[in-house]
Design a protein around this motif. Structure first.
Motif, PDB file in Angstrom:
ATOM      1  N   PRO A 169       0.778  -1.415  -0.086  1.00  0.00           N
ATOM      2  CA  PRO A 169       0.199  -0.116   0.194  1.00  0.00           C
ATOM      3  C   PRO A 169       0.630   1.442   0.142  1.00  0.00           C
ATOM      4  O   PRO A 169       0.320   2.482  -0.326  1.00  0.00           O
ATOM      5  CB  PRO A 169      -0.756  -0.109   1.461  1.00  0.00           C
ATOM      6  CG  PRO A 169      -0.141  -1.152   2.178  1.00  0.00           C
ATOM      7  CD  PRO A 169       0.637  -2.112   1.271  1.00  0.00           C
ATOM      8  N   TRP A 170       2.212   1.250   0.277  1.00  0.00           N
ATOM      9  CA  TRP A 170       2.711   2.467   0.365  1.00  0.00           C
ATOM     10  C   TRP A 170       3.759   2.624  -0.959  1.00  0.00           C
ATOM     11  O   TRP A 170       4.533   3.396  -0.949  1.00  0.00           O
ATOM     12  CB  TRP A 170       3.720   2.536   1.666  1.00  0.00           C
ATOM     13  CG  TRP A 170       4.803   1.372   1.753  1.00  0.00           C
ATOM     14  CD1 TRP A 170       5.859   1.090   1.421  1.00  0.00           C
ATOM     15  CD2 TRP A 170       4.529   0.118   2.403  1.00  0.00           C
ATOM     16  NE1 TRP A 170       6.547   0.032   1.905  1.00  0.00           N
ATOM     17  CE2 TRP A 170       5.591  -0.678   2.408  1.00  0.00           C
ATOM     18  CE3 TRP A 170       3.470  -0.478   3.250  1.00  0.00           C
ATOM     19  CZ2 TRP A 170       5.542  -1.713   3.221  1.00  0.00           C
ATOM     20  CZ3 TRP A 170       3.300  -1.665   3.904  1.00  0.00           C
ATOM     21  CH2 TRP A 170       4.606  -2.269   3.914  1.00  0.00           C
ATOM     22  N   VAL A 171       3.251   1.807  -2.010  1.00  0.00           N
ATOM     23  CA  VAL A 171       3.979   1.812  -3.354  1.00  0.00           C
ATOM     24  C   VAL A 171       3.228   2.771  -4.091  1.00  0.00           C
ATOM     25  O   VAL A 171       1.923   2.386  -4.260  1.00  0.00           O
ATOM     26  CB  VAL A 171       4.392   0.481  -3.865  1.00  0.00           C
ATOM     27  CG1 VAL A 171       4.799   0.710  -5.267  1.00  0.00           C
ATOM     28  CG2 VAL A 171       5.397  -0.146  -3.151  1.00  0.00           C
ATOM     29  N   HIS A 172       3.755   3.860  -4.775  1.00  0.00           N
ATOM     30  CA  HIS A 172       2.865   4.825  -5.738  1.00  0.00           C
ATOM     31  C   HIS A 172       3.313   4.382  -6.964  1.00  0.00           C
ATOM     32  O   HIS A 172       4.299   3.752  -7.307  1.00  0.00           O
ATOM     33  CB  HIS A 172       2.820   6.190  -5.498  1.00  0.00           C
ATOM     34  CG  HIS A 172       2.578   6.330  -3.838  1.00  0.00           C
ATOM     35  ND1 HIS A 172       3.244   5.920  -2.925  1.00  0.00           N
ATOM     36  CD2 HIS A 172       1.354   7.158  -3.370  1.00  0.00           C
ATOM     37  CE1 HIS A 172       2.287   6.107  -1.716  1.00  0.00           C
ATOM     38  NE2 HIS A 172       1.276   6.885  -1.999  1.00  0.00           N
ATOM     39  N   LEU A 173       2.931   5.273  -8.186  1.00  0.00           N
ATOM     40  CA  LEU A 173       3.454   5.080  -9.474  1.00  0.00           C
ATOM     41  C   LEU A 173       3.062   6.369 -10.296  1.00  0.00           C
ATOM     42  O   LEU A 173       2.301   7.274  -9.976  1.00  0.00           O
ATOM     43  CB  LEU A 173       2.172   4.083 -10.396  1.00  0.00           C
ATOM     44  CG  LEU A 173       2.808   3.919 -11.759  1.00  0.00           C
ATOM     45  CD1 LEU A 173       3.974   3.136 -11.889  1.00  0.00           C
ATOM     46  CD2 LEU A 173       1.301   3.156 -12.395  1.00  0.00           C
ATOM     47  N   LYS A 174       4.430   6.574 -10.886  1.00  0.00           N
ATOM     48  CA  LYS A 174       4.281   7.944 -11.682  1.00  0.00           C
ATOM     49  C   LYS A 174       3.735   7.440 -13.228  1.00  0.00           C
ATOM     50  O   LYS A 174       4.461   6.595 -13.830  1.00  0.00           O
ATOM     51  CB  LYS A 174       5.729   8.379 -11.961  1.00  0.00           C
ATOM     52  CG  LYS A 174       6.289   8.977 -10.737  1.00  0.00           C
ATOM     53  CD  LYS A 174       7.562   9.667 -10.661  1.00  0.00           C
ATOM     54  CE  LYS A 174       8.018  10.302  -9.514  1.00  0.00           C
ATOM     55  NZ  LYS A 174       9.322  11.039  -9.262  1.00  0.00           N
ATOM     56  N   LEU A 175       2.781   7.949 -13.704  1.00  0.00           N
ATOM     57  CA  LEU A 175       2.131   7.759 -15.089  1.00  0.00           C
ATOM     58  C   LEU A 175       3.200   8.719 -15.966  1.00  0.00           C
ATOM     59  O   LEU A 175       2.897   9.931 -16.047  1.00  0.00           O
ATOM     60  CB  LEU A 175       0.877   8.087 -15.158  1.00  0.00           C
ATOM     61  CG  LEU A 175      -0.200   7.397 -14.406  1.00  0.00           C
ATOM     62  CD1 LEU A 175      -1.530   7.925 -14.278  1.00  0.00           C
ATOM     63  CD2 LEU A 175      -0.257   5.844 -14.897  1.00  0.00           C
ATOM     64  N   SER A 176       4.293   8.200 -16.628  1.00  0.00           N
ATOM     65  CA  SER A 176       5.286   9.006 -17.376  1.00  0.00           C
ATOM     66  C   SER A 176       5.990   8.086 -18.003  1.00  0.00           C
ATOM     67  O   SER A 176       5.955   6.731 -18.210  1.00  0.00           O
ATOM     68  CB  SER A 176       6.180   9.685 -16.222  1.00  0.00           C
ATOM     69  OG  SER A 176       6.765   8.682 -15.499  1.00  0.00           O
ATOM     70  N   GLU A 177       6.836   8.637 -18.927  1.00  0.00           N
ATOM     71  CA  GLU A 177       7.735   8.102 -19.994  1.00  0.00           C
ATOM     72  C   GLU A 177       7.184   6.730 -20.584  1.00  0.00           C
ATOM     73  O   GLU A 177       7.714   5.849 -20.176  1.00  0.00           O
ATOM     74  CB  GLU A 177       9.009   8.093 -19.166  1.00  0.00           C
ATOM     75  CG  GLU A 177       9.944   7.602 -20.235  1.00  0.00           C
ATOM     76  CD  GLU A 177      10.139   8.714 -21.484  1.00  0.00           C
ATOM     77  OE1 GLU A 177       9.590   8.473 -22.470  1.00  0.00           O
ATOM     78  OE2 GLU A 177      10.647   9.809 -21.224  1.00  0.00           O
ATOM     79  N   LEU A 178       6.535   6.931 -21.504  1.00  0.00           N
ATOM     80  CA  LEU A 178       5.865   5.977 -22.250  1.00  0.00           C
ATOM     81  C   LEU A 178       6.702   5.850 -23.464  1.00  0.00           C
ATOM     82  O   LEU A 178       6.178   5.059 -24.363  1.00  0.00           O
ATOM     83  CB  LEU A 178       4.345   6.135 -22.629  1.00  0.00           C
ATOM     84  CG  LEU A 178       3.790   6.018 -21.165  1.00  0.00           C
ATOM     85  CD1 LEU A 178       2.074   6.526 -21.380  1.00  0.00           C
ATOM     86  CD2 LEU A 178       3.340   4.506 -20.820  1.00  0.00           C
ATOM     87  N   GLY A 179       7.722   6.627 -23.681  1.00  0.00           N
ATOM     88  CA  GLY A 179       8.386   6.571 -25.104  1.00  0.00           C
ATOM     89  C   GLY A 179       9.174   5.238 -25.303  1.00  0.00           C
ATOM     90  O   GLY A 179       9.439   4.510 -24.421  1.00  0.00           O
ATOM     91  N   LEU A 180       9.257   4.753 -26.607  1.00  0.00           N
ATOM     92  CA  LEU A 180       9.463   3.701 -26.767  1.00  0.00           C
ATOM     93  C   LEU A 180      10.830   3.856 -27.958  1.00  0.00           C
ATOM     94  O   LEU A 180      10.816   4.895 -28.707  1.00  0.00           O
ATOM     95  CB  LEU A 180       8.642   2.716 -27.669  1.00  0.00           C
ATOM     96  CG  LEU A 180       7.510   2.201 -26.644  1.00  0.00           C
ATOM     97  CD1 LEU A 180       6.429   1.282 -27.855  1.00  0.00           C
ATOM     98  CD2 LEU A 180       7.943   1.444 -25.734  1.00  0.00           C
ATOM     99  N   LYS A 181      11.886   3.085 -27.710  1.00  0.00           N
ATOM    100  CA  LYS A 181      13.087   3.340 -28.730  1.00  0.00           C
ATOM    101  C   LYS A 181      12.700   3.344 -30.237  1.00  0.00           C
ATOM    102  O   LYS A 181      13.176   4.362 -30.807  1.00  0.00           O
ATOM    103  CB  LYS A 181      14.144   2.245 -28.566  1.00  0.00           C
ATOM    104  CG  LYS A 181      15.553   2.601 -29.125  1.00  0.00           C
ATOM    105  CD  LYS A 181      16.484   1.395 -28.865  1.00  0.00           C
ATOM    106  CE  LYS A 181      17.086   1.575 -27.783  1.00  0.00           C
ATOM    107  NZ  LYS A 181      18.008   0.536 -27.260  1.00  0.00           N
ATOM    108  N   ASP A 182      11.674   2.583 -30.827  1.00  0.00           N
ATOM    109  CA  ASP A 182      11.627   2.542 -32.255  1.00  0.00           C
ATOM    110  C   ASP A 182      10.060   2.806 -32.630  1.00  0.00           C
ATOM    111  O   ASP A 182       9.760   2.385 -33.653  1.00  0.00           O
ATOM    112  CB  ASP A 182      12.155   1.192 -32.696  1.00  0.00           C
ATOM    113  CG  ASP A 182      13.538   0.794 -32.301  1.00  0.00           C
ATOM    114  OD1 ASP A 182      14.370   1.648 -32.801  1.00  0.00           O
ATOM    115  OD2 ASP A 182      13.770  -0.111 -31.869  1.00  0.00           O
ATOM    116  N   ALA A 183       9.466   3.597 -31.875  1.00  0.00           N
ATOM    117  CA  ALA A 183       7.932   4.005 -32.263  1.00  0.00           C
ATOM    118  C   ALA A 183       7.747   5.526 -31.738  1.00  0.00           C
ATOM    119  O   ALA A 183       8.344   5.822 -30.635  1.00  0.00           O
ATOM    120  CB  ALA A 183       7.128   2.962 -31.414  1.00  0.00           C
TER     121      ALA A 183
END
Length: 299
Positions: A214-228
């Motif tokens: 429960p004390w772990v959170h998430l950054k909705l970020s950096e969805l970049g891909l190397k070849d797309a």
């Protein structure tokens, strides 16, 4: 949505003329996750960030360590604290120490002299692919010295930014669940680099394993891909599933600028996230774009 108050929970600043960043100066990173990053080898300062973010109500920002000279890690925090006094940003700092350093506590004390200090990001040694053997030597997640340094974060009231490929999330969870006193945030949506059905299935399993804490959170970020290219449609399902796994109250948006600029502009990225998340209620949007980061980083 001009009235939406936004906290950018993860960005970087650098002055290549005044300070030393080996990866941007003279030690190229051959395995950079977005490939060629030569376009990043330029100064990126508060005025550059503000120009990129124009038109949005960015009320606070969090600076995440930018791989400053590892021989003088506290100096980055000192430099950023001076920038904040001059330019009003960043409003919180995530610094760096090598967690296996015998002098880790002295360096943590140095960072904590800044009133903006909130947490540490220290990347453990990881395997290059899902199927590769897991490292177990120095600076790995199983290294006893590294684990002792991680435990020290709790004594200084610091959080931890976890930045690993998704196939290490479950392994990290085994350590994190032993230290409830250390808030943790997973960087960059858990790096769902493999968008094949099999790759996303493996990412999903690991994300669910670590989200049970429960004390772990998430950054909705950096969805970049190397070849797309970055696009709303290629990222929609990943963002919505990550949000479902963690819940809006544990998710925070982040630009990861300027690295993310290699694949998408600031406006296109943020408007893309707003499109993807358009089905959320206003309280849920406020959580993702403001409240979670405000609470986590004590803004």
């Amino acid at each position: 949505m001009t009235d939406l108050k936004i906290v950018d929970s993860h960005h970087h600043l650098w002055d290549l003329e005044a300070n030393y960043y080996p990866w941007l100066s003279d030690r190229p990173e051959p395995h950079f996750f977005l490939g060629d990053y030569s376009a990043l080898k330029r100064n990126y300062l508060p005025e550059d960030y503000k120009r990129d973010a124009v038109g949005f109500n960015i009320v606070k920002t969090v600076h995440c360590e930018a791989e400053w000279d590892r021989d003088n890690q506290v100096a980055e925090t000192e430099w950023l604290t001076g920038l904040a006094a001059r330019d009003g940003m960043p409003n919180a700092i995530v610094g760096h120490v090598w967690l296996d350093d015998p002098d880790v506590e002295a360096k943590l004390e140095g960072h904590c002299r800044s009133p903006l200090m909130r947490g540490i990001r220290s990347k453990p040694v990881t395997s290059a692919t899902l199927d590769a053997p897991r490292p177990d030597g120095p600076r790995s997640l199983t290294d006893p010295a590294w684990r002792r340094g991680y435990e020290a974060l709790g004594r200084y009231g610091l959080s931890y930014d976890l930045r690993v490929p998704f196939w290490h999330l479950g392994e990290a969870a085994e350590l994190i669940e032993k230290h409830q006193e250390i808030p943790v945030v997973v960087n960059h949506t858990g790096f769902p680099w493999d968008r094949s059905p099999e790759g996303l299935a493996a990412w999903r399993v690991e994300m669910k394993r670590i989200a049970r804490i429960p004390w772990v959170h998430l950054k909705l970020s950096e969805l970049g891909l190397k070849d797309a290219p970055w696009s709303v449609e290629s990222n929609r399902a990943v963002v919505l599933e990550a949000l479902e796994i963690f819940g809006p109250e544990r998710c925070m948006w982040a630009s990861n600028f300027p690295p993310a600029s290699l694949r998408v502009g600031f406006r296109d990225q943020l408007e893309g996230f707003l499109d993807i998340l358009s089905g959320l209620t206003r309280p849920e949007l406020d959580a993702v774009f403001h409240d979670t980061a405000t609470r986590f980083y004590r803004l």
